[in-house]
Design a protein around this motif. Structure first.
Motif, short mmCIF file in Angstrom:
data_model
loop_
_atom_site.label_atom_id
_atom_site.label_comp_id
_atom_site.label_asym_id
_atom_site.label_seq_id
_atom_site.Cartn_x
_atom_site.Cartn_y
_atom_site.Cartn_z
N LEU A 19 0.84 -1.20 0.00
CA LEU A 19 0.00 0.00 0.00
C LEU A 19 0.87 1.24 0.00
O LEU A 19 0.70 2.17 -0.78
CB LEU A 19 -0.89 0.00 1.25
CG LEU A 19 -1.57 1.32 1.57
CD1 LEU A 19 -2.73 1.55 0.62
CD2 LEU A 19 -2.06 1.36 3.00
N LEU A 20 1.90 1.23 0.88
CA LEU A 20 2.73 2.43 1.01
C LEU A 20 3.62 2.61 -0.20
O LEU A 20 4.01 3.73 -0.53
CB LEU A 20 3.58 2.31 2.28
CG LEU A 20 2.87 2.64 3.57
CD1 LEU A 20 3.75 2.33 4.76
CD2 LEU A 20 2.47 4.11 3.60
N ARG A 21 3.99 1.49 -0.88
CA ARG A 21 4.91 1.63 -1.99
C ARG A 21 4.32 2.51 -3.08
O ARG A 21 5.03 3.22 -3.78
CB ARG A 21 5.25 0.25 -2.56
CG ARG A 21 6.41 0.25 -3.51
CD ARG A 21 6.80 -1.16 -3.89
NE ARG A 21 7.20 -1.96 -2.74
CZ ARG A 21 8.39 -1.87 -2.16
NH1 ARG A 21 9.26 -0.99 -2.63
NH2 ARG A 21 8.71 -2.62 -1.14
N GLN A 22 2.99 2.52 -3.20
CA GLN A 22 2.41 3.31 -4.28
C GLN A 22 2.57 4.79 -4.00
O GLN A 22 2.87 5.57 -4.89
CB GLN A 22 0.93 2.94 -4.40
CG GLN A 22 0.28 3.54 -5.60
CD GLN A 22 -1.23 3.37 -5.53
OE1 GLN A 22 -1.71 2.77 -4.59
NE2 GLN A 22 -1.93 3.91 -6.50
N TYR A 23 2.39 5.19 -2.72
CA TYR A 23 2.44 6.64 -2.44
C TYR A 23 3.82 7.07 -1.99
O TYR A 23 4.39 8.03 -2.48
CB TYR A 23 1.40 6.97 -1.35
CG TYR A 23 0.00 6.68 -1.80
CD1 TYR A 23 -0.67 5.56 -1.32
CD2 TYR A 23 -0.64 7.49 -2.73
CE1 TYR A 23 -1.95 5.29 -1.74
CE2 TYR A 23 -1.92 7.20 -3.16
CZ TYR A 23 -2.56 6.10 -2.67
OH TYR A 23 -3.82 5.80 -3.09
N LYS A 24 4.38 6.33 -1.00
CA LYS A 24 5.65 6.78 -0.39
C LYS A 24 6.57 5.56 -0.33
O LYS A 24 6.55 4.83 0.66
CB LYS A 24 5.39 7.31 1.01
CG LYS A 24 4.72 8.66 1.01
CD LYS A 24 5.75 9.76 0.84
CE LYS A 24 5.07 11.08 0.51
NZ LYS A 24 4.91 11.24 -0.94
N PRO A 25 7.42 5.31 -1.35
CA PRO A 25 8.24 4.10 -1.31
C PRO A 25 9.18 4.06 -0.12
O PRO A 25 9.47 2.98 0.40
CB PRO A 25 9.03 4.18 -2.63
CG PRO A 25 8.28 5.15 -3.48
CD PRO A 25 7.59 6.10 -2.56
#
Lengths: 128, 65
Positions: A19-25
């Motif tokens: 989930l986080l990789r899409q917004y904040k890697p």
């Protein structure tokens, strides 16, 4: 921490990381690093009886240097694989291979005295 | 090293992502980048202590130096 909760936790952490990789890697890398460290810590703490039995076996067979060297190499292997997997996870394969190289060199240094012992034992056998 | 530490980091990540989007939509790209940087620094500071006691545990258990 038994196995099943660890499994569930790792799947939940993987979902959070994607989930986080899409917004904040960078936060995805942080989540995977902490999750890896947490599972590694709980596994290591459960492994203490293994070390005790290994040490007892080592004392019974011969002096304790060989078993402690093996355990040290095991520790180095675990740490370098943790670090290189984190680097490879974030896409830094060059850094990952350098970390693995450093781990191999340190294991080689750890096991040098064992080589000497081995060679001396073989020479004694051959000279019989 | 407890479980909700992982979810705390994920929560910070999500909050920073949302803040970033809000700031970018309202035209303040610099503040957006600064909030991301601040969130990252906070998370890294939290991680450093966990990683250091992981390394201490491994050193003590495996007898490394």
């Amino acid at each position: 921490m038994d196995l099943y909760s660890l499994l569930g936790l790792s799947v939940a952490g993987a979902a959070l990381a994607t989930l986080l990789r899409q917004y904040k890697p960078e936060f995805a890398m942080a989540v995977s690093l902490v999750l890896g460290a947490f599972i590694f810590m709980s596994v290591i703490i459960n492994m203490t009886p293994v070390f005790d039995t290994l040490k007892e076996l080592g004392e019974r067979v011969s002096d304790n240097r060989y078993v402690s060297a093996v355990i040290k190499c095991l520790g180095v292997c675990y740490l370098t694989s943790l670090a290189s997997d984190i680097c490879r996870d974030t896409g830094q394969t060059a850094i990952a291979s350098k970390v693995e190289l450093a781990g191999k060199v340190s294991i080689l240094l750890l096991s040098l005295p064992l080589f000497n012992e081995l060679i001396s034992i073989i020479l004694d056998l051959v000279n019989l | 090293m407890d479980i909700d530490f992982i979810f705390r980091i994920a929560a910070i990540g999500i909050i920073v992502a949302v803040l970033n989007q809000v700031l970018q939509r309202s035209g303040r790209e610099e503040q957006a980048m600064l909030t991301t940087l601040a969130g990252l620094i906070v998370v890294l500071m939290m991680i450093i202590y966990q990683i250091s006691d992981l390394f201490d545990t491994v050193k003590s258990l495996f007898g490394l130096r």
